[in-house]
Design a protein around this motif. Structure first.
Motif, PDB file in Angstrom:
ATOM      1  N   GLY A 112       7.909  -6.867   2.174  1.00 22.20           N
ATOM      2  CA  GLY A 112       7.002  -5.811   1.759  1.00 22.20           C
ATOM      3  C   GLY A 112       6.141  -6.131   0.564  1.00 22.20           C
ATOM      4  N   HIS A 113       6.376  -7.280  -0.104  1.00 16.91           N
ATOM      5  CA  HIS A 113       5.618  -7.533  -1.329  1.00 16.91           C
ATOM      6  C   HIS A 113       5.062  -8.950  -1.441  1.00 16.91           C
ATOM      7  CE1 HIS A 113       8.743  -9.820  -3.608  1.00 16.91           C
ATOM      8  NE2 HIS A 113       9.555  -9.168  -2.829  1.00 16.91           N
ATOM      9  N   GLY A 126      -5.146  -9.751   8.217  1.00 20.92           N
ATOM     10  CA  GLY A 126      -4.994  -8.340   8.546  1.00 20.92           C
ATOM     11  C   GLY A 126      -4.426  -7.495   7.428  1.00 20.92           C
ATOM     12  N   LEU A 127      -4.251  -8.086   6.260  1.00 26.12           N
ATOM     13  CA  LEU A 127      -3.545  -7.393   5.181  1.00 26.12           C
ATOM     14  C   LEU A 127      -4.262  -6.134   4.724  1.00 26.12           C
ATOM     15  CD1 LEU A 127      -1.078  -7.529   3.285  1.00 26.12           C
ATOM     16  CD2 LEU A 127      -2.502  -8.847   1.701  1.00 26.12           C
ATOM     17  N   ALA A 128      -5.582  -6.147   4.754  1.00 26.81           N
ATOM     18  CA  ALA A 128      -6.355  -4.996   4.266  1.00 26.81           C
ATOM     19  C   ALA A 128      -6.232  -3.776   5.166  1.00 26.81           C
ATOM     20  CB  ALA A 128      -7.825  -5.383   4.128  1.00 26.81           C
ATOM     21  N   ARG A 162      -0.377  -1.687  -1.979  1.00 29.42           N
ATOM     22  CA  ARG A 162      -0.161  -1.921  -3.409  1.00 29.42           C
ATOM     23  C   ARG A 162       1.216  -2.517  -3.708  1.00 29.42           C
ATOM     24  NH1 ARG A 162      -3.225   3.516  -5.407  1.00 29.42           N
ATOM     25  NH2 ARG A 162      -5.274   2.544  -5.710  1.00 29.42           N
ATOM     26  N   GLN A 163       2.117  -2.455  -2.758  1.00 31.10           N
ATOM     27  CA  GLN A 163       3.421  -3.090  -2.942  1.00 31.10           C
ATOM     28  C   GLN A 163       3.320  -4.611  -2.849  1.00 31.10           C
ATOM     29  OE1 GLN A 163       6.128  -1.184  -3.851  1.00 31.10           O
ATOM     30  NE2 GLN A 163       4.519   0.382  -3.870  1.00 31.10           N
ATOM     31  N   PHE A 166      -8.710  -6.042   0.750  1.00 34.96           N
ATOM     32  CA  PHE A 166      -7.397  -5.729   0.193  1.00 34.96           C
ATOM     33  C   PHE A 166      -7.493  -5.493  -1.309  1.00 34.96           C
ATOM     34  CE2 PHE A 166      -3.862  -7.540  -2.229  1.00 34.96           C
ATOM     35  CZ  PHE A 166      -2.828  -6.676  -1.865  1.00 34.96           C
ATOM     36  N   ILE A 167      -8.191  -6.377  -2.013  1.00 32.69           N
ATOM     37  CA  ILE A 167      -8.333  -6.218  -3.462  1.00 32.69           C
ATOM     38  C   ILE A 167      -9.067  -4.924  -3.786  1.00 32.69           C
ATOM     39  CG2 ILE A 167      -9.419  -7.203  -5.519  1.00 32.69           C
ATOM     40  CD1 ILE A 167      -8.882  -9.978  -4.313  1.00 32.69           C
TER      41      ILE A 167
END
Length: 248
Positions: free
Chosen positions: A20-21, A28-30, A39-40, A60-61
């Protein structure tokens, strides 16, 4: 756990989420569920600069930014950082985040990593492993007290692979490239990817208790790739599925 003949979602882009972190690549993270879940993710390991692996990083950022000293830690080789800074975070494709955030409220914290030089992320020892691809590319070996997992996609077969596998202690799983069907071997060679027949030769000496998980199947050839992987008759073979939680 999906077997090789179980339908799963197509591999449009590449990213793996660990505990999870920690993320490996950001294709695909965004688009991971909620912003709070995103945010984790506080550590990101980038393999290389191709768009299906880094394309989600700016979004994502943007999704997760908070004006505090806390920010994601991003690890990548020098060639990947060079591409990101010249061609993405350049105020043309995306803002220069170093200029905007500064040191008091950074968007991310940069770490340049080198092949074979291990570092620690959370409970894991992480070792970057050079892959055989058309741009400088790293795989990642993650180890803790329970075992090791190798993430090795976007690579052509290379002679040191079997020796490398033999040298890893307590190996539990390998996530490995299987991009193009056998009939497109010429394309796999020119783009430095792997076909199912090459995949099979790379893992034929891997012990049956090590899970071998095929990654990076090109969506336009998904069904053919599944069939050719199935024909390998490897009892420990699986196809990566985005809906699956891998407990290793």
């Amino acid at each position: 756990m999906p077997s090789v003949d179980t339908p799963c979602r197509l591999h449009y882009t590449t990213s793996v989420l660990i505990d999870g972190h920690i993320a490996i690549d950001t294709g695909g993270l965004a688009y991971l569920r909620t912003v709070e879940e995103q945010r984790q993710v506080d550590h990101i390991l980038l393999t290389h600069s191709h768009i299906d692996h880094i394309g989600g990083l700016p979004i994502f950022i943007d999704n997760t930014y908070q004006p505090t000293p806390q920010c994601p830690e991003i690890y990548a080789g020098s060639a990947t950082w060079d591409s990101l800074e010249k061609h993405i975070f350049n105020d043309l494709i995306w803002p220069n985040l170093d200029r905007i955030g500064g040191t008091e409220a950074p968007f991310y914290r940069k770490h340049v990593v080198d092949a074979h030089r291990s570092f620690t992320v959370g409970k894991y020892q992480v070792t970057p492993i050079p892959m055989e691809h058309i741009v400088p590319t790293l795989g990642y070996l993650l180890e803790d007290e329970t075992g090791s997992v190798l993430f090795a996609w976007d690579t052509a077969p290379f002679p040191e692979f079997v020796k490398m596998i033999d040298s890893i202690s307590n190996l539990k799983a390998i996530f490995l490239d299987a991009s193009f069907p056998n009939k497109l071997g010429w394309l796999a060679e020119k783009s430095q990817h792997t076909t199912p027949s090459q995949f099979g030769r790379m893992v034929e000496q891997v012990p049956a208790n090590v899970r071998v998980i095929a990654m990076h199947l090109k969506p336009g050839h998904h069904d053919e790739l599944i069939e050719e992987l199935q024909q390998l008759n490897l009892p420990n073979l699986e196809v990566a599925c985005s809906e699956t939680l891998y407990e290793i």
